[in-house]
Design a protein around this motif. Structure first.
Motif, mmCIF file in Angstrom:
data_model
loop_
_atom_site.group_PDB
_atom_site.id
_atom_site.type_symbol
_atom_site.label_atom_id
_atom_site.label_comp_id
_atom_site.label_asym_id
_atom_site.label_seq_id
_atom_site.Cartn_x
_atom_site.Cartn_y
_atom_site.Cartn_z
ATOM 1 N N CYS A 38 42.805 95.737 -22.892
ATOM 2 C CA CYS A 38 43.240 95.658 -21.498
ATOM 3 C C CYS A 38 43.138 97.024 -20.817
ATOM 4 O O CYS A 38 43.687 98.004 -21.307
ATOM 5 C CB CYS A 38 44.686 95.165 -21.433
ATOM 6 N N LEU A 40 44.580 97.743 -18.129
ATOM 7 C CA LEU A 40 45.767 97.929 -17.284
ATOM 8 C C LEU A 40 46.979 98.420 -18.063
ATOM 9 O O LEU A 40 47.962 98.848 -17.477
ATOM 10 C CB LEU A 40 46.126 96.609 -16.586
ATOM 11 N N HIS A 41 46.946 98.315 -19.383
ATOM 12 C CA HIS A 41 48.058 98.867 -20.173
ATOM 13 C C HIS A 41 47.494 99.441 -21.475
ATOM 14 O O HIS A 41 46.332 99.217 -21.816
ATOM 15 C CB HIS A 41 49.139 97.803 -20.409
ATOM 16 N N CYS A 59 45.849 88.988 -18.936
ATOM 17 C CA CYS A 59 46.185 89.802 -20.097
ATOM 18 C C CYS A 59 47.449 89.247 -20.745
ATOM 19 O O CYS A 59 48.486 89.128 -20.083
ATOM 20 C CB CYS A 59 46.397 91.255 -19.686
ATOM 21 N N CYS A 62 50.242 92.495 -21.024
ATOM 22 C CA CYS A 62 51.089 92.869 -19.877
ATOM 23 C C CYS A 62 51.329 91.681 -18.934
ATOM 24 O O CYS A 62 51.987 91.847 -17.900
ATOM 25 C CB CYS A 62 50.505 94.072 -19.136
HETATM 26 ZN ZN LIG Z 1 47.384 94.281 -20.114
#
Ligand SMILES: [Zn+2]
Length: 331
Positions: A38, A40-41, A59, A62
């Protein structure tokens, strides 16, 4: 508006967008699904799923998901409107990248043929041929770009739309040193510095894009922010590779979110020390904004009337500049 957004999402498939930002996913099954880490995290096991047919992501780590616009909101920390603007810019960027790359290559060849351009660079304190090549610097003598690009099949209308020529078919950049501005490996704008009497600064009529060379500079926990590309060039030459530039004192929302992408980052603001105090005023405002965003803004003071470029061109050394950095003030 709604149709516009649907069209935008079709024009930039989510998977293409992710892959241009180096996302790697493995295909699973035959339903157009991919899985990978991911973006985003902090992901250790692949939990980010992309559906290539539906243009959606989700995802499991997250627990966030949505379409391309949602992804840009989350990854770039932008509002919905800013994300749409950013994607429209991305579209133009991809469409024109090849044309601008050909233009840059042409200008690079011209640089070595024009002694006045090489003399100008030396006068601005730029001597290192490796750095000049690395930055992709070129020279636009004016008067011959259209013919060159026509050989590659580019029409008058395309060149006019990108702003490389004017309505009369003349080169927009004439007697200017050219800096290519790149983002994720694509040339997205050109900055031309006049070496004659014309107005000094010129960009193509489009967004100035990301912070200069941000792909390389973003790894640093302390960065030096300057006003101009010649400032960047001399500071890189002196070994300050953590220098970047927004081209001017104003940061676009994208540039601002880039600067803020590392909490606690120290930003040394080395704007022009001009007599009307415009650079210093802008530096103080920016330092305040950085402070509120959890970063540390430091104002670098140069001798009166100097900017980093003129400071080095007048003979300052790396240790002189380092002393200015060490004496930088917080608010
Ligand atoms: Zn994520």
């Amino acid at each position: 508006m709604r149709e516009d957004l649907e069209q935008l999402k079709q024009q930039i498939p989510l998977l293409d967008y992710l892959q241009r930002r180096n996302w790697a996913g493995c295909r699973i099954g035959a339903c157009g699904e991919l899985v990978g880490l991911c973006p985003l995290h902090q992901d250790t096991r692949p939990s980010f799923y992309v559906n290539d047919r539906k243009n959606l992501f989700y995802c499991h780590g997250c627990q966030r998901g949505g379409d391309l616009i949602r992804f840009v909101e989350l990854s770039e920390h932008l509002s919905f409107r800013e994300s749409v603007a950013c994607l429209k810019q991305d579209l133009v960027m991809v469409a024109d990248a090849a044309l601008l790359a050909k233009t840059v290559a042409f200008y690079q060849l011209q640089l070595h043929r024009c002694s006045e351009a090489v003399r100008y660079l030396r006068h601005r304190g730029l001597r290192d041929p490796d750095l000049i090549a690395e930055l992709g610097l070129g020279y636009a003598p004016g008067g011959n770009l259209r013919r060159h690009l026509a050989d590659f099949g580019y029409s008058f209308d395309v060149l006019l739309r990108t702003g490389l020529i004017n309505h009369q078919g003349r080169d927009a950049f004439c007697r200017r040193v050219i800096f290519p501005c790149c983002q994720q490996g694509c040339v997205i704008n050109l900055y031309g510095r006049s070496i004659g009497t014309a107005f000094p600064h010129r960009l193509l009529p489009r967004s100035k894009g990301a912070l200069f060379a941000w792909d390389a500079v973003s790894a640093f926990s302390s960065v030096i922010l300057v006003e101009g590309l010649f400032d960047v060039a001399v500071l890189w030459q002196a070994g300050f590779r953590n220098t970047t530039c927004a081209i001017g004192t104003h940061l676009t929302p994208v540039q601002w979110s880039q600067l803020c992408d590392q909490p606690g980052r120290v930003v040394y603001i080395a704007f022009d020390q001009d007599s009307n105090q415009a650079g210093q005023k802008a530096a103080r405002l920016l330092a305040g904004r950085l402070q509120s965003a959890g970063l540390r803004g430091r104002i670098v003071r140069l001798p009166q009337g100097q900017d980093p470029n003129s400071y080095f061109a007048d003979g300052a050394t790396a240790s002189d500049f380092l002393a200015c950095i060490e004496h930088a003030e917080s608010l």
